[in-house]
Design a protein around this motif. Structure first.
Motif, short mmCIF file in Angstrom:
data_model
loop_
_atom_site.label_atom_id
_atom_site.label_comp_id
_atom_site.label_asym_id
_atom_site.label_seq_id
_atom_site.Cartn_x
_atom_site.Cartn_y
_atom_site.Cartn_z
N ILE A 136 6.12 6.09 -14.12
CA ILE A 136 7.40 6.50 -14.70
C ILE A 136 7.96 5.38 -15.57
CG2 ILE A 136 9.82 7.00 -14.11
CD1 ILE A 136 8.74 8.47 -11.61
N ILE A 137 7.94 4.15 -15.06
CA ILE A 137 8.45 3.01 -15.81
C ILE A 137 7.63 2.78 -17.08
CG2 ILE A 137 8.84 0.52 -15.77
CD1 ILE A 137 10.81 2.16 -14.09
N GLU A 138 6.33 2.92 -16.97
CA GLU A 138 5.45 2.70 -18.13
C GLU A 138 5.73 3.72 -19.23
OE1 GLU A 138 0.65 2.66 -19.18
OE2 GLU A 138 1.32 2.67 -17.09
N ILE A 139 5.89 4.99 -18.85
CA ILE A 139 6.18 6.04 -19.84
C ILE A 139 7.54 5.77 -20.48
CG2 ILE A 139 6.70 8.49 -20.15
CD1 ILE A 139 4.66 9.07 -17.92
N LEU A 140 8.52 5.39 -19.67
CA LEU A 140 9.87 5.17 -20.18
C LEU A 140 9.91 3.97 -21.12
CD1 LEU A 140 12.57 6.56 -19.87
CD2 LEU A 140 13.15 4.97 -18.06
N GLU A 141 9.22 2.91 -20.77
CA GLU A 141 9.18 1.73 -21.64
C GLU A 141 8.57 2.07 -23.00
OE1 GLU A 141 8.88 -2.13 -18.69
OE2 GLU A 141 7.04 -1.02 -19.15
N ASP A 142 7.62 2.99 -22.99
CA ASP A 142 7.00 3.41 -24.25
C ASP A 142 7.95 4.25 -25.10
OD1 ASP A 142 4.64 3.77 -26.01
OD2 ASP A 142 4.83 5.87 -25.38
N LYS A 143 8.89 4.95 -24.45
CA LYS A 143 9.76 5.87 -25.17
C LYS A 143 11.06 5.23 -25.67
CE LYS A 143 7.14 9.45 -24.74
NZ LYS A 143 6.47 10.00 -25.94
N LEU A 144 11.58 4.26 -24.91
CA LEU A 144 12.92 3.75 -25.21
C LEU A 144 12.91 2.73 -26.35
CD1 LEU A 144 14.48 3.29 -21.66
CD2 LEU A 144 14.77 5.17 -23.26
N ASN A 199 0.81 -1.23 0.00
CA ASN A 199 0.00 0.00 0.00
C ASN A 199 0.84 1.28 0.00
OD1 ASN A 199 -2.40 -1.55 0.13
ND2 ASN A 199 -2.21 -1.70 2.35
N ASN A 200 2.06 1.19 -0.49
CA ASN A 200 2.90 2.38 -0.61
C ASN A 200 2.40 3.21 -1.79
OD1 ASN A 200 4.88 4.32 -0.95
ND2 ASN A 200 6.58 2.92 -0.65
N PRO A 201 1.89 4.44 -1.55
CA PRO A 201 1.31 5.23 -2.64
C PRO A 201 2.34 5.65 -3.69
CG PRO A 201 1.46 6.55 -0.63
CD PRO A 201 1.78 5.14 -0.26
N SER A 202 3.63 5.68 -3.32
CA SER A 202 4.65 6.08 -4.29
C SER A 202 4.83 5.03 -5.39
CB SER A 202 5.98 6.33 -3.59
OG SER A 202 6.51 5.14 -3.05
N LYS A 203 4.43 3.78 -5.12
CA LYS A 203 4.60 2.72 -6.12
C LYS A 203 3.79 3.01 -7.38
CE LYS A 203 4.34 -2.29 -6.87
NZ LYS A 203 3.80 -2.14 -8.24
N ASP A 204 2.59 3.54 -7.21
CA ASP A 204 1.76 3.85 -8.38
C ASP A 204 2.44 4.86 -9.29
OD1 ASP A 204 -0.20 2.14 -7.51
OD2 ASP A 204 -1.32 3.69 -6.45
N TYR A 205 3.06 5.88 -8.69
CA TYR A 205 3.74 6.90 -9.50
C TYR A 205 5.03 6.34 -10.09
CZ TYR A 205 0.43 10.32 -7.74
OH TYR A 205 -0.72 11.00 -7.46
N PHE A 206 5.73 5.48 -9.34
CA PHE A 206 6.93 4.82 -9.88
C PHE A 206 6.56 3.97 -11.09
CE2 PHE A 206 9.86 1.23 -10.15
CZ PHE A 206 11.09 1.89 -10.15
N ASP A 207 5.46 3.24 -10.99
CA ASP A 207 5.01 2.40 -12.12
C ASP A 207 4.66 3.26 -13.33
OD1 ASP A 207 5.36 0.14 -10.62
OD2 ASP A 207 3.25 -0.06 -10.05
#
Length: 554
Positions: free
Chosen positions: A132-140, A122-130
């Motif tokens: 970031i990863i999702e956007i980066l995976e789409d860009k790289l 239930n760490n709320p920062s995980k949603d925002y971390f995910d």
């Protein structure tokens, strides 16, 4: 001028010089910003683990190597930090030491963090971390870059330099380094100038002792909202940002600035299309509006509508049909109901704005979202925004200005900023809005003459203009005028709504604040002087004719 005692400044200076003539592709800009997140999370966790182990790095290496005691270390990190690296190779310094410099820039560097990080439940920062990863995976797309040896070598060197910054330095903080890189020519992020952020921050502090929640619908680089978050103890901060690179940057900035993610509500969304945020009402709205709305399509602008709550008995039906006895032991369900009830109450309190008569055409106004922003304020809410000077005098917005002043008395103050701060771009204005004003006038402040500047504490190399902010004396004078509604010669004027009506609701500050330094001449005096000169000329001409006659000269 870089001070040698700042480790971060020295590295930043070299990094700026190295990339002076290098324009990065858009996807690589995301990668550089991500490297800052990786560096910060890695060093922050390692520093805490070292503290747990009384500063002995050998013990940390041994724990990861043998696995003995790792469970206790993991549990402590999850409880205290909210995340844990499941492998020692996930630490950025460990990864780089295991690779040659030219091999840093690879898919392994990106995958290393996401594959070896564990978040607490239930760490709320995980949603925002995910996100970031999702956007980066789409860009790289590493495959398309392998043939460009120059770019891969540059990126490896760049990431290596980022790994050498000190996240704990106070002289020039890691957060300041992150901003400096983001505003450099490598990333080209559009920033909110410090002088605007500082002024808005100062105005809010002078008008509010506390702020329970705040909203920035045009987040940009998050400087306004995050600065205010640090000034006040807020229960919630809300933001929208349509630009993906700005949104990506701001998510990482939230990690680096240690924003409490339980309080943060960010979405990548076009605020003009939908200004409200879950039907919330806000103590404060603070934002820098875009200089132009070219980035928003005409379709989006025309699709604006006044956002009003749906008139339904949904709330009554919902709570009457729920078996509250069965839910009494379900903490998550009860918490969800509390949030839902809060949002429904906010919807009930929202104002309904309808346009009739001459105001009916406002439905098609490009600035209709301003009314939606004001409707998102609580009854005693405050809104401080920066926007283009065109809003003050553009003919097509005259009716909107009339609606905001004469009809509803929302505008409290208009402050024009000096050209020196705006550089080659026309300077903006800061406007203060209030939901329920007690006075029927508007404060106009002109900073074209009486102002001073100083260097911003966020001094960035190579960005001289951006380093200027209004000095403390000027800020103090502005606050004094706003709080006491004072008229100061060549600086401020208090203008009644009647005067605004007489000027067709033109809000140009220069129309109301006289900053002329020359001597005024009365028209009647000028006419009298001209008549005397003409009479003297006639007399001289007659005398000349007499002399020429006496000399018999033609």
């Amino acid at each position: 001028m870089f001070r040698s005692k700042s480790h971060n400044r020295m590295i930043l200076h070299k990094l700026m010089r190295k990339g002076r003539r290098k324009n990065l592709p858009l996807n690589m800009r995301y990668y550089v910003l991500y490297a800052f997140l990786y560096k910060y999370m890695s060093d922050k966790l390692k520093n805490h683990l070292m503290y747990y182990l009384s500063g002995d790095e050998a013990d940390l290496n041994m724990l990861y190597l043998t696995g003995e005691g790792t469970d206790d270390l993991r549990q402590w990190a999850l409880n205290d930090m909210g995340y844990f690296f499941t492998s020692q190779s996930a630490f950025i310094d460990q990864f780089i030491s295991n690779k040659y410099v030219d091999d840093i820039f690879s898919p392994d560097f990106f995958k290393n963090l996401k594959n070896n990080i564990e978040f607490s439940q239930n760490n709320p920062s995980k949603d925002y971390f995910d996100q970031i990863i999702e956007i980066l995976e789409d860009k790289l797309n590493f495959t398309s870059l392998y043939g460009d040896e120059d770019l891969t070598s540059f990126m490896s060197s760049y990431i290596f330099s980022i790994s050498k910054f000190d996240i704990d330095e106070r002289e020039f903080t890691f957060a300041q380094v992150y901003d400096a890189i983001a505003y450099s020519r490598q990333i080209r992020l559009s920033s909110t100038p410090d002088y605007i952020s500082e002024l808005i921050n100062s105005i809010v502090k002078s008008q509010r002792n506390s702020v329970s929640n705040a909203y920035d619908p045009f987040l940009k680089d998050a400087s306004i909202l995050f600065n205010l978050y640090n000034e006040f103890t807020m229960s919630d901060i809300y933001a929208k940002e349509n630009n993906e690179l700005h949104y990506f940057y701001s998510l990482i900035k939230a990690f680096i600035n240690e924003i409490n993610f339980e309080n943060l509500h960010m979405s990548r969304e076009n605020a003009i299309k939908s200004m409200s945020y879950d039907s919330q009402l806000f103590d404060l709205i603070a934002s820098k509006l875009p200089n132009s709305f070219d980035e928003f399509s005409k379709t989006t602008l025309k699709s604006q509508s006044i956002e009003v709550p749906s008139e339904t008995d949904f709330k009554e039906k919902l709570f009457n049909n729920l078996d509250m006895d069965k839910l009494s032991d379900d903490k998550e369900a009860l918490e969800a109901l509390k949030v839902l009830e809060k949002r429904l109450n906010a919807m009930e309190k929202s104002e309904v704005t309808s346009f009739t008569g001459e105001y009916e055409s406002l439905k098609d106004s490009e600035f209709l979202f301003l009314i939606n922003m004001i409707n998102s304020l609580k009854d005693n809410g405050l809104m401080v925004i920066s926007l283009s000077q065109n809003f003050l005098f553009k003919n097509s917005l005259a009716l909107l200005r009339k609606f905001l002043t004469y009809e509803n008395n929302y505008i409290d103050a208009v402050i024009s900023l000096p050209e020196e701060l705006g550089g080659v771009i026309r300077p903006e204005v800061v406007i203060v809005f209030r939901k329920n004003k007690s006075s029927d006038d508007v404060v106009f402040i002109d900073l074209s003459k009486k102002y001073g500047t100083e260097m911003s504490p966020n001094t960035f190399p190579g960005l001289v203009k951006r380093n200027l902010v209004l000095d403390k004396k000027t800020i103090s004078n502005i606050i004094d005028v706003l709080n006491n509604r004072k008229t100061v010669d060549k600086f401020s004027e208090i203008v009644s709504l009647k005067q605004l009506e007489e000027n067709d609701f033109n809000l140009s500050v220069s129309r109301y604040v006289d900053t002329y330094d020359g001597e005024f001449i009365r028209l009647n005096d000028l006419k009298s002087d001209k008549k005397k000169i003409d009479e003297k000329m006639d007399s001289l001409n007659e005398r000349i004719d007499e002399l020429m006659g006496d000399l018999n000269f033609r």
